[in-house]
Scaffold this active site. Structure first.
Site, PDB file in Angstrom:
ATOM      1  N   GLU A  57      -5.399   9.758   1.915  1.00 38.85           N
ATOM      2  CA  GLU A  57      -6.563   9.938   1.036  1.00 38.85           C
ATOM      3  C   GLU A  57      -6.667   8.822   0.018  1.00 38.85           C
ATOM      4  OE1 GLU A  57      -6.187  13.843  -0.623  1.00 38.85           O
ATOM      5  OE2 GLU A  57      -6.861  14.804   1.235  1.00 38.85           O
ATOM      6  N   HIS A 107       1.559   3.950   0.301  1.00 33.41           N
ATOM      7  CA  HIS A 107       2.536   4.760  -0.428  1.00 33.41           C
ATOM      8  C   HIS A 107       3.390   5.546   0.544  1.00 33.41           C
ATOM      9  CE1 HIS A 107      -1.163   7.151  -0.014  1.00 33.41           C
ATOM     10  NE2 HIS A 107      -0.382   8.212   0.090  1.00 33.41           N
ATOM     11  N   HIS A 111       5.660   9.069   0.832  1.00 30.14           N
ATOM     12  CA  HIS A 111       5.966  10.372   0.244  1.00 30.14           C
ATOM     13  C   HIS A 111       7.447  10.651   0.456  1.00 30.14           C
ATOM     14  CE1 HIS A 111       1.723  11.991   0.009  1.00 30.14           C
ATOM     15  NE2 HIS A 111       1.530  11.034   0.896  1.00 30.14           N
TER      16      HIS A 111
HETATM   17  P1  AMP Z   1      -2.127  10.673   0.919  1.00 27.87           P
HETATM   18  O1  AMP Z   1      -2.838  11.931   1.332  1.00 27.87           O
HETATM   19  O2  AMP Z   1      -1.002  10.275   1.838  1.00 27.87           O
HETATM   20  O3  AMP Z   1      -3.097   9.547   0.659  1.00 27.87           O
HETATM   21  O4  AMP Z   1      -1.404  11.014  -0.445  1.00 27.87           O
HETATM   22  C1  AMP Z   1      -1.986  10.865  -1.696  1.00 27.87           C
HETATM   23  C2  AMP Z   1      -1.170  11.662  -2.670  1.00 27.87           C
HETATM   24  O5  AMP Z   1      -1.448  11.200  -3.964  1.00 27.87           O
HETATM   25  C3  AMP Z   1      -1.463  13.165  -2.654  1.00 27.87           C
HETATM   26  O6  AMP Z   1      -0.267  13.881  -2.343  1.00 27.87           O
HETATM   27  C4  AMP Z   1      -1.959  13.445  -4.087  1.00 27.87           C
HETATM   28  O7  AMP Z   1      -1.509  14.688  -4.573  1.00 27.87           O
HETATM   29  C5  AMP Z   1      -1.366  12.279  -4.863  1.00 27.87           C
HETATM   30  N1  AMP Z   1      -2.069  11.885  -6.071  1.00 27.87           N
HETATM   31  C6  AMP Z   1      -3.399  11.681  -6.231  1.00 27.87           C
HETATM   32  N2  AMP Z   1      -3.675  11.268  -7.485  1.00 27.87           N
HETATM   33  C7  AMP Z   1      -2.489  11.202  -8.135  1.00 27.87           C
HETATM   34  C8  AMP Z   1      -2.105  10.832  -9.471  1.00 27.87           C
HETATM   35  N3  AMP Z   1      -2.999  10.455 -10.384  1.00 27.87           N
HETATM   36  N4  AMP Z   1      -0.795  10.904  -9.789  1.00 27.87           N
HETATM   37  C9  AMP Z   1       0.122  11.293  -8.886  1.00 27.87           C
HETATM   38  N5  AMP Z   1      -0.177  11.625  -7.615  1.00 27.87           N
HETATM   39  C10 AMP Z   1      -1.463  11.590  -7.241  1.00 27.87           C
END
Ligand code: AMP
Ligand code: ZN
Length: 114
Positions: A96, A101, A103
């Site tokens: 998203e 990044h 996890h």
């Molecule tokens: P992905 O779906 O792999 O792109 O992961 C994006 C992640 O970023 C999700 O798990 C969100 O909860 C996390 N996320 C979005 N905005 C923030 C933020 N401001 N600080 C920390 N985590 C975030």
């Protein structure tokens, strides 16, 4: 840096985050919407949109992200119980935020992937 990229803003300190690690090239911080007791995001400070966009000459960056995940897992006390370090690439995999990044997830039993 990409103008409207939230992770670039976190890397530059323009948006707050619960940082757990900060090196010259990487930053790690707590996921705002954790799916497990430990849920950390590890990012390169440099903007790279997806794993597909990582040039081969920068592949060491992903190795450094993996080692960071391992070390953070150890500090968090989940190295022995188990953890997962994953990169979602593109929307079909659940990406998203289009800034590379990893996890780091653990602290509870994790179900099979898929
Ligand atoms: P992905 O779906 O792999 O792109 O992961 C994006 C992640 O970023 C999700 O798990 C969100 O909860 C996390 N996320 C979005 N905005 C923030 C933020 N401001 N600080 C920390 N985590 C975030
Ligand atoms: Zn970015």
């Amino acid at each position: 840096m990409a103008e409207e990229c939230i992770f670039c803003k976190i890397a530059k300190g323009e948006i707050p985050a619960e940082k757990v690690m900060d090196t010259g090239e990487l930053m790690a911080f707590k996921d705002i919407n954790p799916v497990a007791p430990t849920h950390i995001l590890i990012i390169p400070k440099e903007h790279i949109s997806t794993l597909n966009d990582l040039p081969p000459e920068k592949s060491a960056l992903v190795g450094a992200m993996m080692i960071a995940a391992r070390d953070i897992a150890k500090k968090a006390g989940i190295a022995e119980s188990g953890y997962r370090a994953i990169i979602n690439c593109n929307r079909g995999a659940g990406q998203e935020i289009f800034h590379l990044h990893m996890h780091l997830i653990g602290g509870r039993p994790l179900s099979a992937m898929g």
